[in-house]
Design an enzyme around this catalytic site. Structure first.
Site, PDB file in Angstrom:
ATOM      1  N   ASN A 210       4.963  -1.726  -2.233  1.00  0.00           N
ATOM      2  CA  ASN A 210       4.981  -0.508  -1.439  1.00  0.00           C
ATOM      3  C   ASN A 210       5.052  -0.862   0.048  1.00  0.00           C
ATOM      4  OD1 ASN A 210       2.107  -0.820  -0.478  1.00  0.00           O
ATOM      5  ND2 ASN A 210       1.743  -0.616  -2.687  1.00  0.00           N
ATOM      6  N   LYS A 289      15.286 -15.418 -13.635  1.00  0.00           N
ATOM      7  CA  LYS A 289      15.889 -14.278 -12.940  1.00  0.00           C
ATOM      8  C   LYS A 289      16.699 -13.422 -13.918  1.00  0.00           C
ATOM      9  CE  LYS A 289      19.199 -13.093  -9.325  1.00  0.00           C
ATOM     10  NZ  LYS A 289      20.159 -13.598  -8.314  1.00  0.00           N
ATOM     11  N   PHE A 323      -9.586   5.117   0.031  1.00  0.00           N
ATOM     12  CA  PHE A 323      -8.545   5.738   0.854  1.00  0.00           C
ATOM     13  C   PHE A 323      -7.581   6.494  -0.043  1.00  0.00           C
ATOM     14  CE2 PHE A 323     -10.277   3.484   4.251  1.00  0.00           C
ATOM     15  CZ  PHE A 323      -9.586   3.744   5.435  1.00  0.00           C
ATOM     16  N   LYS A 337     -10.424  12.661  -6.129  1.00  0.00           N
ATOM     17  CA  LYS A 337     -10.591  11.210  -6.132  1.00  0.00           C
ATOM     18  C   LYS A 337     -12.030  10.829  -5.842  1.00  0.00           C
ATOM     19  CE  LYS A 337      -8.203   7.063  -4.514  1.00  0.00           C
ATOM     20  NZ  LYS A 337      -7.068   6.551  -3.701  1.00  0.00           N
TER      21      LYS A 337
END
Length: 403
Positions: A210, A289, A323, A337
């Site tokens: 991310n 790969k 967070f 949360k």
């Protein structure tokens, strides 16, 4: 806390010398006795007379100018100090001290000082990030020097980045805290912080991740250290430099971060999860790969372990802070949360807002607490946001607002 303390202030050459004049004044106002030593370059920006007037003491700059017969000035000054501060500290003086060079009065005195030495760097952002400068600073940290990190912002050279000398008021606070460490808000507390992204391998050359840069978590670590805490930072892959004196545990995947947090949380008083941990990972990571095919490709994903939720189950008296980076329904998701993870506080932000997303140097957050109250913070730098969060955590810790 600075009343009657003897502060030796080393002023080296740079535009930030004007802040050193203000620092001298504020130290004197705080009750300290200040003696100033200037480099030849510093005197091209501000005259010694300025510092003499502000400190009400002679200003030193020439190793061979012995002002008091019978005393060797550079040894006498070194022995006199309760603490020494280099502000501004240029790349040049940092390099000299790190390598034991003594070719002027400042570097000569610094080799003889046995009192704690604080270094407040100020320079161009590219100079600050140069490998040689970073190497010299790391060496000095290992040798026991304390760094007062520079701020980020507009620099005199026209660049924007890290390199601005910390404000005089903040430097005074650091020195005051040094002489009265027991009164710092997080003195004696152990803080465990997660930061950055995780990387979940698809094959040897690809991964799922991310946009997290780790800036918020690293700012929290820096602020916690300033507030007297012992900090352990569990970090995913980032490019930012770990704060001085933080214990860094580098990890890559969500499972590695999970194992590190579970191993460390038992000794922590406060646990803060800022890391953007991947919720899913490839069910299987290829050992070679994966080659391009003519058809579309589907990737089977499986859930990663929920670090915050597990910490919420296992905690035994610690303050647990999570967070929540959201794109919509921020309050609703943050409150859910808070309950689901058994956290004591959730720091939530809308990453779609300007100045609050991943990679920015600022943040806009709201603190949702277990007691049902919330604190809305305005747009601030990430370090200021970190300080505000930790002051709230310190209040919660003090009253035992955790289960």
């Amino acid at each position: 806390m600075l009343k009657d303390k003897k502060i030796l202030l080393f002023v080296t050459g740079g535009i930030a010398v004007y802040k050193a004049a203000s620092l001298t004044s504020k130290l004197v106002q705080a009750g300290a006795e200040v003696k100033v030593v200037m480099s030849e370059s510093a005197m091209k920006f501000v005259t010694p007379l300025t510092f003499q007037s502000l400190s009400r003491n002679d200003v030193f700059h020439d190793t061979f100018d012995e002002k008091i017969p019978g005393k060797i000035a550079h040894i006498d000054l070194a022995d006199w100090a309760d603490a020494a501060v280099i502000a501004p500290a240029t790349a040049n003086v940092i390099g000299k001290v790190a390598n034991g060079i003594a070719d002027d009065m400042i570097s000569t005195i610094l080799l003889a000082v046995t009192a704690p030495i604080f270094i407040a760097p100020a320079m161009n952002v590219h100079m600050y990030e140069h490998k040689a400068v970073q190497r010299n600073m790391n060496r000095l940290r290992e040798d026991g020097y304390t760094f007062i990190e520079p701020n980020e912002g507009y620099l005199a050279c026209g660049y924007v980045g890290k390199g601005r000398l910390e404000e005089p008021e903040a430097i005074v606070e650091v020195l005051s805290a040094h002489f009265d460490a027991d009164k710092l808000p997080l003195s004696g507390k152990k803080v465990l912080i997660t930061a950055g992204p995780t990387r979940e391998r698809i094959d040897p050359v690809r991964y799922v991740s991310n946009y997290s840069t780790g800036k918020m978590g690293y700012s929290l670590a820096e602020a916690a250290l300033k507030m007297g805490a012992e900090v352990t930072l569990v970090s995913g892959p980032v490019t930012v430099t770990a704060p001085p004196n933080a214990r860094l545990i580098s990890v890559e995947s969500a499972s590695e971060m999970y194992e590190a947090v579970m191993a460390e949380m038992g000794s922590a008083n406060i646990i803060i999860g800022t890391a953007a941990v991947a919720d899913y990972k490839p069910a299987e990571a290829a050992t070679q790969k994966i080659k391009k095919q003519d058809d579309d490709m589907s990737l089977a994903m499986t859930r990663t372990k929920d670090i915050l939720a597990e910490a919420g189950k296992r905690k035994s008296g610690q303050i647990l802070v999570g967070f929540a980076a959201e794109t919509n329904n921020v309050e609703e998701y943050a409150k859910k949360k808070l309950v689901k993870k058994n956290a004591d506080m959730i720091v939530a932000n809308d990453v779609m807002k300007e100045g609050a997303g991943f990679g920015t140097d600022t943040n806009i957050v709201t603190l949702y607490k277990k007691d049902g109250t919330s604190v809305e913070l305005p747009l601030m730098s990430k370090l200021q946001t970190a300080e505000a969060i930790l002051h709230e955590v310190a209040r919660m810790e003090a009253i035992g607002a955790n289960v």
